[in-house]
Design a protein around this motif. Structure first.
Motif, short mmCIF file in Angstrom:
data_model
loop_
_atom_site.label_atom_id
_atom_site.label_comp_id
_atom_site.label_asym_id
_atom_site.label_seq_id
_atom_site.Cartn_x
_atom_site.Cartn_y
_atom_site.Cartn_z
N ARG A 195 0.85 -1.20 0.00
CA ARG A 195 0.00 0.00 0.00
C ARG A 195 0.88 1.24 0.00
N THR A 197 0.72 5.56 0.18
CA THR A 197 -0.11 6.73 0.44
C THR A 197 0.72 7.99 0.25
N GLY A 201 -2.01 11.15 3.35
CA GLY A 201 -2.59 9.89 3.79
C GLY A 201 -3.56 9.27 2.80
N ARG A 202 -3.61 9.80 1.59
CA ARG A 202 -4.52 9.26 0.57
C ARG A 202 -3.86 8.09 -0.14
N ILE A 203 -4.55 6.96 -0.18
CA ILE A 203 -4.02 5.76 -0.83
C ILE A 203 -4.09 5.92 -2.35
#
Length: 217
Positions: A195, A197, A201-203
């Protein structure tokens, strides 16, 4: 009374599992050999779509590390040549070079072990440069089932904060997280979830790789 018996049995089962985990010896670094290979199914988790089957083939082991060819599993077409440290930590990932290696593992591995390291990542073709602060932790043993079979694996979580540095530009920054299930039986991971980001903090990336077949020489 039946409920108490069931709870007691459950307690004994959990205690036995914990005892088994505690009795396991620390996992030593792998020793890949020329001819070893691992084939992984890639999935774009974000889109919910499976991608290509790619095979990692060990072509050499020397002082520099473990040399690997990445090929299409179906055709055998060479995609890229990569280099890993002796502990199978990424050094050259095609366009990306890490110095020192990206510390995905810090052997010997045992539940509860933690590490923190720094590394730089360079992409010469794009002229981009990143600095990484890497934190890793071994969570516990898990039994995990993938296409290649069912394995006892150590679950490892790695988080890396990175900051991009480009000439005359602030570059990009964010955090990547890898959750890795390392199985001593195969000398590599059997599953990897990824993952990425941005600094808010946006994936923007979610991917996974699962082992379908492997060969050990």
């Amino acid at each position: 009374m039946a409920t108490r018996h069931r709870l007691a049995a459950l307690g004994l089962t959990l205690a036995a599992q914990l005892a088994l985990a505690d009795d396991r010896a620390p996992v030593a670094a792998p020793a890949p050999a020329v001819g070893d290979s691992w084939t992984y199914q890639y999935t774009d988790v974000w889109k919910g779509a499976k991608g290509n089957l790619n095979r990692m083939e060990v072509t050499g082991v020397d002082a520099a590390g473990v040399h690997v060819d990445i090929k299409r599993a179906a055709s055998g077409a060479l995609l890229t040549k990569q280099l890993f440290s002796a502990e199978m930590n990424p050094v050259d990932r095609g366009a990306m070079h890490f110095a020192p290696a990206f510390t995905r593992y810090a052997f010997p591995l045992t539940p509860g072990k933690e590490w923190t390291t720094d590394a730089t990542g360079d992409n010469p073709k794009s002229g981009k440069h990143w600095r990484y602060r890497i934190k890793g932790k071994v969570l516990n043993w898990e039994k995990i089932k993938v296409a290649a079979g069912e394995f006892d694996a150590l679950k490892v979580e790695v988080e890396a904060l990175y900051h991009g540095e480009e000439p005359n530009s602030p570059g990009g920054s964010g955090q990547l997280t890898e959750t890795v299930w390392f199985a001593p039986e195969v000398n590599n991971f059997v599953k990897l979830d990824y993952r990425d980001t941005d600094w808010n903090g946006r994936i923007f990336n979610r991917d996974s790789w699962e082992l379908t077949t492997f060969v050990r020489k």
